[in-house]
Enzyme design. Structure first.
Site, PDB file in Angstrom:
ATOM      1  N   TYR A  13       0.824  -1.210   0.000  1.00 21.99           N
ATOM      2  CA  TYR A  13       0.000   0.000   0.000  1.00 21.99           C
ATOM      3  C   TYR A  13       0.861   1.264   0.000  1.00 21.99           C
ATOM      4  O   TYR A  13       0.568   2.243   0.677  1.00 21.99           O
ATOM      5  CB  TYR A  13      -0.974  -0.010   1.188  1.00 21.99           C
ATOM      6  CG  TYR A  13      -1.654  -1.344   1.368  1.00 21.99           C
ATOM      7  CD1 TYR A  13      -2.489  -1.852   0.374  1.00 21.99           C
ATOM      8  CD2 TYR A  13      -1.424  -2.124   2.497  1.00 21.99           C
ATOM      9  CE1 TYR A  13      -3.089  -3.087   0.504  1.00 21.99           C
ATOM     10  CE2 TYR A  13      -2.021  -3.371   2.635  1.00 21.99           C
ATOM     11  CZ  TYR A  13      -2.851  -3.852   1.639  1.00 21.99           C
ATOM     12  OH  TYR A  13      -3.437  -5.089   1.766  1.00 21.99           O
ATOM     13  N   TYR A 141     -13.530  -6.468   3.710  1.00 18.98           N
ATOM     14  CA  TYR A 141     -12.226  -6.649   3.068  1.00 18.98           C
ATOM     15  C   TYR A 141     -11.924  -8.146   3.063  1.00 18.98           C
ATOM     16  O   TYR A 141     -11.998  -8.809   4.106  1.00 18.98           O
ATOM     17  CB  TYR A 141     -11.123  -5.896   3.811  1.00 18.98           C
ATOM     18  CG  TYR A 141      -9.744  -6.218   3.283  1.00 18.98           C
ATOM     19  CD1 TYR A 141      -9.249  -5.569   2.159  1.00 18.98           C
ATOM     20  CD2 TYR A 141      -8.958  -7.195   3.880  1.00 18.98           C
ATOM     21  CE1 TYR A 141      -8.002  -5.876   1.638  1.00 18.98           C
ATOM     22  CE2 TYR A 141      -7.704  -7.513   3.372  1.00 18.98           C
ATOM     23  CZ  TYR A 141      -7.230  -6.851   2.263  1.00 18.98           C
ATOM     24  OH  TYR A 141      -5.995  -7.179   1.754  1.00 18.98           O
ATOM     25  N   ASP A 238     -15.252 -15.685   6.212  1.00 17.53           N
ATOM     26  CA  ASP A 238     -13.830 -15.352   6.105  1.00 17.53           C
ATOM     27  C   ASP A 238     -13.311 -15.069   7.514  1.00 17.53           C
ATOM     28  O   ASP A 238     -13.503 -13.986   8.058  1.00 17.53           O
ATOM     29  CB  ASP A 238     -13.678 -14.130   5.189  1.00 17.53           C
ATOM     30  CG  ASP A 238     -12.248 -13.613   5.115  1.00 17.53           C
ATOM     31  OD1 ASP A 238     -11.387 -14.126   5.858  1.00 17.53           O
ATOM     32  OD2 ASP A 238     -12.003 -12.685   4.328  1.00 17.53           O
ATOM     33  N   LYS A 267      -3.632 -16.132   8.437  1.00 18.94           N
ATOM     34  CA  LYS A 267      -2.942 -15.260   9.390  1.00 18.94           C
ATOM     35  C   LYS A 267      -2.362 -16.007  10.582  1.00 18.94           C
ATOM     36  O   LYS A 267      -1.256 -16.525  10.512  1.00 18.94           O
ATOM     37  CB  LYS A 267      -3.856 -14.117   9.814  1.00 18.94           C
ATOM     38  CG  LYS A 267      -4.035 -13.039   8.740  1.00 18.94           C
ATOM     39  CD  LYS A 267      -4.637 -11.783   9.297  1.00 18.94           C
ATOM     40  CE  LYS A 267      -4.884 -10.734   8.228  1.00 18.94           C
ATOM     41  NZ  LYS A 267      -3.656 -10.164   7.644  1.00 18.94           N
TER      42      LYS A 267
END
Length: 411
Positions: A13, A141, A238, A267
């Site tokens: 980003y 997201y 998710d 993660k």
């Protein structure tokens, strides 16, 4: 600051050259990052929410060493290995009992891609070729790859630049912004009109993470799942950011015992050591899908699977619920009063997640430098200053984080 890094390496980003300084880490230990400027800071981000046991943990280190002595990697096509078998058994055992099939990938975004492909192929193989779209709530997201981008927030998310290039999906009101009832009415209205075109609904349970760090009532999950069943639509959760204890439950779906058709994990799966993710589904979905044309080169990497096994065992054998409750209690005590500050729009807390939403955008580089001066590493974005520390963090270390946050708010 490393000049080559700034001029040639593309960071997440960011642009090249990067106008915002990247801080060089020399080593890590426990909850600490040792920087090349001699400063030692507490990582309040758990390396983007993954390093739940902290760094350089002897148990996880040993798992990697032992696996490395056997093999670091083999292809998963036509071959298998014990670490993958053990990990799949564990994931099937600790997730809802109807989730019996495991597809390993090498990142969270790809786990979402696999879930979307499963849903499309599920309906294709039943002759329902019109079911090509997905539905989700605004503010979400799900990753940076193309399929995942298409189900991220289309207007205020970080991928709006690609809105004309990704598949166009259906977006409904989020229960994090409106009441659960209003959100459900919007969902049902959309499902009534477009159910024949929709393959699945995808959601981040309980908290929308990188899309804005917004919480919502978990009852929405149960009722949305019921609507999806009524209108013949698969239900994907998710849990890449929320899985493995972060919210106070082992998985956020446990808040209401909702049963997804497909579940994405990542993660914290490996305790932050190596990249690994998984997509789980049911006997019915897997049987209907049949052969799934997807096979990452590093699928089920043995090193990653071995450390994931060690990380999950370490977590489940620890007082993780007590640790999360302790962290949450500290956040309520130290951060909740900031709601009264005129610079603060909101304070949101869930489990080992503390979120300060400011009224105005945060000056990222200036704020990060101030945090480092106060012994803390955080990565704010937009108006959000938040922390998701490792579960092993002590009360004194938590206080350093919350004091640093208060210093930023009060400047």
């Amino acid at each position: 600051m490393d000049t080559f890094d700034q001029q040639h390496i593309w960071h997440p980003y960011a642009k090249v050259p990067n106008p915002i300084k990247s801080h060089k880490v020399l080593s890590v230990e426990g909850v600490y990052l040792n920087l090349d400027n001699g400063k030692c800071v507490i990582d309040g981000m758990s390396s983007w929410w993954s390093a739940i046991h902290g760094y350089n943990h002897p148990v996880l280190n040993q798992a990697v060493v032992e696996q490395l002595e056997k093999m670091s990697h083999i292809m998963f096509g036509g071959l298998t290995h014990q670490s993958a078998i053990d990990l799949a058994k564990t994931l099937v055992a600790i997730t809802p009992e109807h989730l019996t099939k495991v597809f390993f990938t090498d990142s969270g975004s790809v786990a979402v891609e696999v879930a979307l492909k499963m849903a499309l192929q599920y309906w294709h193989n039943q002759g329902q070729l019109s079911k090509q779209k997905f539905i989700t709530i605004r503010g979400g997201y799900h990753g940076d790859t193309f399929g995942a981008m298409s189900v991220c927030d289309p207007d205020n998310g970080m991928h709006h630049l690609f809105s004309g290039s990704v598949a166009q999906q259906y977006f409904v009101k989020s229960p994090s912004v409106v009441s659960v009832d209003e959100a459900l009415v919007d969902l049902e209205t959309t499902l009534k009109q477009h159910s024949k075109a929709i393959a699945a609904m995808i959601l981040e349970p309980v908290i929308q993470n990188a899309g804005g760090m917004r919480l919502y009532n978990p009852q929405y999950l149960l009722k949305a799942k019921t609507l999806c069943e009524r209108y013949n639509i698969l239900f994907i959760l998710d849990e890449i950011a929320t899985g493995f204890g972060r919210t106070g439950e082992l998985f956020a779906l446990d808040y209401v015992d909702v049963k997804p058709d497909i579940l994405c994990l990542g993660k914290a799966l490996t305790g932050g050591y190596l990249t690994l993710a998984a997509t789980l589904t049911t006997d019915k979905v897997s049987a209907t899908v049949g052969t799934l044309m997807h096979g990452p080169t590093f699928m089920a990497n043995p090193l990653a699977c071995a450390v994931a096994n060690a990380s999950i065992e370490l977590l489940l054998n620890s007082p993780w619920q007590d640790n999360i409750a302790r962290i949450e209690k500290h956040f309520y005590s130290e951060l909740s009063p900031l709601k009264q500050h005129d610079k603060v729009a909101d304070v949101r807390i869930l489990g080992a997640i503390g979120i300060i939403e400011m009224v105005n955008d945060i000056e990222v580089e200036k704020t990060q430098n101030q945090l480092i001066d106060n012994g803390v590493w955080l990565r704010p974005y937009g108006k959000l200053l938040y922390t998701m520390p490792p579960f092993i963090i002590t009360d004194n270390e938590l206080l350093i984080i919350t004091n640093a946050i208060k210093t930023i708010v009060n400047k």
